[in-house]
Design a protein around this motif. Structure first.
Motif, PDB file in Angstrom:
ATOM      1  N   ALA A  60      17.118   3.522  -7.777  1.00 22.17           N
ATOM      2  CA  ALA A  60      16.868   2.337  -6.858  1.00 22.17           C
ATOM      3  C   ALA A  60      15.343   1.960  -6.909  1.00 22.17           C
ATOM      4  CB  ALA A  60      16.915   2.927  -5.692  1.00 22.17           C
ATOM      5  N   LEU A  61      14.347   2.836  -7.145  1.00 23.59           N
ATOM      6  CA  LEU A  61      13.040   2.640  -7.403  1.00 23.59           C
ATOM      7  C   LEU A  61      12.755   2.010  -8.718  1.00 23.59           C
ATOM      8  CD1 LEU A  61      10.067   2.309  -6.590  1.00 23.59           C
ATOM      9  CD2 LEU A  61       9.935   4.626  -7.196  1.00 23.59           C
ATOM     10  N   SER A  62      13.210   2.623  -9.831  1.00 24.44           N
ATOM     11  CA  SER A  62      12.713   2.162 -11.175  1.00 24.44           C
ATOM     12  C   SER A  62      13.331   0.763 -11.414  1.00 24.44           C
ATOM     13  CB  SER A  62      13.478   3.373 -11.928  1.00 24.44           C
ATOM     14  OG  SER A  62      12.780   4.643 -11.951  1.00 24.44           O
ATOM     15  N   VAL A 105       0.893  -1.218  -0.112  1.00 23.02           N
ATOM     16  CA  VAL A 105       0.064  -0.106   0.077  1.00 23.02           C
ATOM     17  C   VAL A 105       0.816   1.363  -0.082  1.00 23.02           C
ATOM     18  CG1 VAL A 105      -0.225   0.131   2.488  1.00 23.02           C
ATOM     19  CG2 VAL A 105      -2.193   1.107   1.067  1.00 23.02           C
ATOM     20  N   PHE A 106       2.097   1.237   0.519  1.00 25.27           N
ATOM     21  CA  PHE A 106       2.978   2.378   0.571  1.00 25.27           C
ATOM     22  C   PHE A 106       3.670   2.553  -0.818  1.00 25.27           C
ATOM     23  CE2 PHE A 106       2.517   0.946   4.777  1.00 25.27           C
ATOM     24  CZ  PHE A 106       2.277   2.289   5.638  1.00 25.27           C
ATOM     25  N   LEU A 107       3.528   1.676  -1.694  1.00 23.07           N
ATOM     26  CA  LEU A 107       3.946   2.031  -3.147  1.00 23.07           C
ATOM     27  C   LEU A 107       3.526   3.299  -3.691  1.00 23.07           C
ATOM     28  CD1 LEU A 107       4.348  -1.471  -4.614  1.00 23.07           C
ATOM     29  CD2 LEU A 107       6.391  -0.136  -3.880  1.00 23.07           C
ATOM     30  N   LYS A 108       2.118   3.554  -2.884  1.00 22.71           N
ATOM     31  CA  LYS A 108       1.370   4.622  -3.531  1.00 22.71           C
ATOM     32  C   LYS A 108       1.507   5.937  -2.660  1.00 22.71           C
ATOM     33  CE  LYS A 108      -2.265   1.809  -5.553  1.00 22.71           C
ATOM     34  NZ  LYS A 108      -3.596   1.518  -5.775  1.00 22.71           N
ATOM     35  N   ASP A 109       2.502   5.905  -2.091  1.00 22.20           N
ATOM     36  CA  ASP A 109       2.878   7.175  -0.803  1.00 22.20           C
ATOM     37  C   ASP A 109       3.144   8.234  -1.671  1.00 22.20           C
ATOM     38  OD1 ASP A 109       3.268   7.341   2.147  1.00 22.20           O
ATOM     39  OD2 ASP A 109       4.451   8.897   1.109  1.00 22.20           O
ATOM     40  N   ARG A 110       2.935   9.593  -1.249  1.00 27.51           N
ATOM     41  CA  ARG A 110       2.988  10.882  -2.093  1.00 27.51           C
ATOM     42  C   ARG A 110       4.756  11.154  -1.577  1.00 27.51           C
ATOM     43  NH1 ARG A 110       0.049  11.292   2.636  1.00 27.51           N
ATOM     44  NH2 ARG A 110       0.618  12.288   4.502  1.00 27.51           N
ATOM     45  N   ASP A 111       5.353  10.253  -0.883  1.00 25.18           N
ATOM     46  CA  ASP A 111       6.642  10.752  -0.570  1.00 25.18           C
ATOM     47  C   ASP A 111       7.631   9.691  -1.340  1.00 25.18           C
ATOM     48  OD1 ASP A 111       9.415  10.503   0.767  1.00 25.18           O
ATOM     49  OD2 ASP A 111       8.663  12.580   1.546  1.00 25.18           O
ATOM     50  N   ALA A 112       8.567  10.080  -2.150  1.00 22.13           N
ATOM     51  CA  ALA A 112       9.407   9.252  -2.897  1.00 22.13           C
ATOM     52  C   ALA A 112      10.297   8.505  -2.098  1.00 22.13           C
ATOM     53  CB  ALA A 112      10.218   9.857  -3.910  1.00 22.13           C
ATOM     54  N   GLU A 113      10.660   8.915  -0.845  1.00 24.26           N
ATOM     55  CA  GLU A 113      11.416   8.100  -0.083  1.00 24.26           C
ATOM     56  C   GLU A 113      10.760   6.940   0.401  1.00 24.26           C
ATOM     57  OE1 GLU A 113      14.029   8.427   4.018  1.00 24.26           O
ATOM     58  OE2 GLU A 113      13.127  10.166   3.205  1.00 24.26           O
ATOM     59  N   VAL A 140      10.868   8.766 -21.508  1.00 22.95           N
ATOM     60  CA  VAL A 140      11.821   7.766 -20.503  1.00 22.95           C
ATOM     61  C   VAL A 140      13.299   8.231 -20.911  1.00 22.95           C
ATOM     62  CG1 VAL A 140      12.374   5.821 -19.300  1.00 22.95           C
ATOM     63  CG2 VAL A 140       9.987   6.237 -19.892  1.00 22.95           C
ATOM     64  N   GLU A 141      13.966   8.576 -19.850  1.00 24.24           N
ATOM     65  CA  GLU A 141      15.447   8.804 -20.258  1.00 24.24           C
ATOM     66  C   GLU A 141      16.000   7.511 -20.612  1.00 24.24           C
ATOM     67  OE1 GLU A 141      17.685  10.750 -17.381  1.00 24.24           O
ATOM     68  OE2 GLU A 141      16.215  12.581 -17.081  1.00 24.24           O
ATOM     69  N   SER A 142      17.004   7.771 -21.551  1.00 25.22           N
ATOM     70  CA  SER A 142      17.780   6.671 -22.353  1.00 25.22           C
ATOM     71  C   SER A 142      18.248   5.625 -21.355  1.00 25.22           C
ATOM     72  CB  SER A 142      19.132   7.182 -22.989  1.00 25.22           C
ATOM     73  OG  SER A 142      19.800   6.381 -23.731  1.00 25.22           O
ATOM     74  N   ALA A 143      19.009   6.101 -20.261  1.00 26.42           N
ATOM     75  CA  ALA A 143      19.701   5.051 -19.260  1.00 26.42           C
ATOM     76  C   ALA A 143      18.619   3.925 -18.922  1.00 26.42           C
ATOM     77  CB  ALA A 143      20.197   5.807 -18.140  1.00 26.42           C
ATOM     78  N   LEU A 144      17.336   4.727 -18.584  1.00 24.68           N
ATOM     79  CA  LEU A 144      16.423   3.561 -18.080  1.00 24.68           C
ATOM     80  C   LEU A 144      15.646   2.689 -18.960  1.00 24.68           C
ATOM     81  CD1 LEU A 144      14.850   2.848 -15.367  1.00 24.68           C
ATOM     82  CD2 LEU A 144      13.141   4.498 -15.671  1.00 24.68           C
ATOM     83  N   ARG A 145      15.732   3.384 -20.273  1.00 18.32           N
ATOM     84  CA  ARG A 145      15.223   2.432 -21.523  1.00 18.32           C
ATOM     85  C   ARG A 145      16.331   1.481 -21.950  1.00 18.32           C
ATOM     86  NH1 ARG A 145      13.883   6.486 -26.389  1.00 18.32           N
ATOM     87  NH2 ARG A 145      12.782   4.559 -27.100  1.00 18.32           N
ATOM     88  N   ILE A 146      17.500   1.684 -21.601  1.00 17.54           N
ATOM     89  CA  ILE A 146      18.611   0.663 -21.745  1.00 17.54           C
ATOM     90  C   ILE A 146      18.421  -0.428 -20.741  1.00 17.54           C
ATOM     91  CG2 ILE A 146      21.081   0.343 -21.654  1.00 17.54           C
ATOM     92  CD1 ILE A 146      21.488   3.154 -23.068  1.00 17.54           C
ATOM     93  N   ALA A 192       3.463  -1.186 -10.888  1.00 17.51           N
ATOM     94  CA  ALA A 192       3.767   0.351 -10.234  1.00 17.51           C
ATOM     95  C   ALA A 192       4.519   1.228 -11.207  1.00 17.51           C
ATOM     96  CB  ALA A 192       4.439   0.440  -8.927  1.00 17.51           C
ATOM     97  N   LEU A 193       4.067   1.180 -12.679  1.00 16.82           N
ATOM     98  CA  LEU A 193       4.972   1.728 -13.668  1.00 16.82           C
ATOM     99  C   LEU A 193       4.680   3.276 -13.514  1.00 16.82           C
ATOM    100  CD1 LEU A 193       4.027  -0.402 -16.904  1.00 16.82           C
ATOM    101  CD2 LEU A 193       5.870  -0.534 -15.107  1.00 16.82           C
ATOM    102  N   GLU A 194       3.800   3.796 -12.895  1.00 18.78           N
ATOM    103  CA  GLU A 194       3.374   5.340 -12.801  1.00 18.78           C
ATOM    104  C   GLU A 194       4.376   5.804 -11.922  1.00 18.78           C
ATOM    105  OE1 GLU A 194       1.417   3.424  -9.160  1.00 18.78           O
ATOM    106  OE2 GLU A 194       1.564   2.810 -11.276  1.00 18.78           O
ATOM    107  N   ARG A 195       5.056   4.926 -10.947  1.00 18.08           N
ATOM    108  CA  ARG A 195       6.161   5.473 -10.278  1.00 18.08           C
ATOM    109  C   ARG A 195       7.391   5.713 -10.957  1.00 18.08           C
ATOM    110  NH1 ARG A 195       3.960   6.773  -5.272  1.00 18.08           N
ATOM    111  NH2 ARG A 195       5.877   8.275  -5.500  1.00 18.08           N
TER     112      ARG A 195
END
Length: 375
Positions: free
Chosen positions: A119-121, A76-84, A149-155, A109-112
């Motif tokens: 670390a999260l992605s 449930v905390f994957l939807k938290d408003r705080d990224a940490e 999406v930035e190149s590094a994450l697409r790679i 959780a692709l929206e995050r």
């Protein structure tokens, strides 16, 4: 501090609100009290009730308590408003022994996804890899094709796809040993094939290299015209052109590579000829070995020649190996020569080298490994 530990050890549920107040008031300042609060929440249970609490510290402590309990309610905390807090929830679900029941929540959780939050992605992508279905592969493929999406994450997404059929034994994110087994190649290829072909229009050379490499590993057929264009593109990197050649693997593509000014392409093409035309492959590899321009080229030629069971190939290896005694073979090629000679049965070459090892040197038995390599 002691009271918090006691509450946790005895599971005093009536103290829940008092523990939460203590955690919120402390706000992480005293690490001992933070620990006591987490232990208390762990023992009492039900920390997921804090998902909407106004205190960030209370929500963060709840995540850690749920992780210690290996509770799937942490999702449930994957939807938290705080990224940490979201990141900590992802770690709780993904890392170490994990919380398998919550892994699908993390994978979805692709929206995050956030290119600035590796670390999260990376854990979101890797959760899909660990689940391993064709649908999960298609989901990661959509990340790879998303131009926002930035190149590094697409790679990273494409590299994950390349490991889909047979994932590495050591986890790509936290390095933990995980056994997944081998998955159905055809269903994975069908799921990601369109996306990999779509990515061929990219101008990102590094991304293209990963795409072609992934297609080869997954046995995905890429558009021949696009592959031929990459092979013939003299502005493309050598690695990308070699990958395009490997993906095409046609007689015309091999002929083109053999006539190329790029020696790496010629060596790769000659290696591809080993089964269909070993005589021509031997001739070309011999020429490359006689005038190689880099250590990697000579290593590739030796390894390819060792696969050809013919007197002509054996003669080339034997003649090159004679330079071991005279010192004409560079140190960075000794291991490759010894391996090729051993594979083709030239035991005298190996024995002669072994007889000169310094037995008093602790690394004397491995001296040929000190130089060379592929990095």
């Amino acid at each position: 501090f002691q009271a918090g530990l006691a509450i946790g050890n005895h599971g005093v549920s009536s103290a829940f609100n008092d523990v939460v107040s203590m955690i919120a008031d402390n706000d992480g300042d005293d690490l001992y009290l933070r620990h006591a609060g987490i232990v208390a929440l762990e023992g009492i249970g039900g920390a997921e009730r804090l998902a909407n609490h106004s205190s960030k510290e209370a929500r963060l402590s709840a995540v850690v308590a749920l992780r210690r309990n290996r509770s799937p309610e942490v999702a449930v905390f994957l939807k938290d408003r705080d990224a940490e807090i979201t990141r900590e929830a992802a770690r709780a679900i993904h890392d170490d022994l994990s919380i398998p029941e919550a892994l699908p929540n993390l994978a979805a959780a692709l929206e995050r996804l956030d290119s600035s939050d590796a670390a999260l992605s990376h854990r979101i992508i890797n959760a899909n890899l660990r689940l391993g279905g064709a649908g999960h592969a298609g989901r990661v493929a959509r990340i790879a094709t998303d131009k926002s999406v930035e190149s590094a994450l697409r790679i990273e997404a494409v590299e994950s796809l390349s490991n889909w059929v047979e994932p590495p034994l050591l986890d790509r994110v936290d390095g933990r040993r995980r056994e997944h087994g081998i998955r159905d190649e055809q269903s994975i290829a069908r799921a990601v094939g369109p996306a990999l072909n779509e990515l061929l229009s990219s101008k990102d050379g590094k991304l293209l290299e990963k795409v072609v490499a992934a297609a080869i590993r997954l046995n995905v057929e890429l558009m021949p015209d696009a592959m031929l264009a990459l092979l013939e593109n003299q502005q493309a990197s050598t690695q990308l052109r070699m990958l395009a050649l490997g993906n095409l693997n046609t007689a015309s593509a091999i002929d083109y590579a053999l006539s190329s000014d790029l020696i790496d392409l010629r060596v790769t093409a000659a290696g591809m000829l080993i089964e269909s035309d070993p005589v021509q492959a031997t001739r070309i590899l011999g020429e490359q070995l006689a005038s190689y321009g880099s250590t990697q080229q000579a290593q590739s030629a030796l390894a390819s020649l060792a696969q050809i069971a013919s007197p002509e190939a054996d003669k080339l290896i034997e003649d090159f190996a004679k330079g071991m005694e005279s010192g004409d073979v560079p140190a960075e090629l000794r291991l490759d020569v010894l391996e090729a000679a051993a594979k083709r049965g030239f035991r005298d070459v190996v024995s002669a080298f072994d007889s000169k090892r310094d037995s008093s040197d602790p690394i004397g038995a491995f001296v040929e490994c000190l130089e060379g390599g592929d990095v």
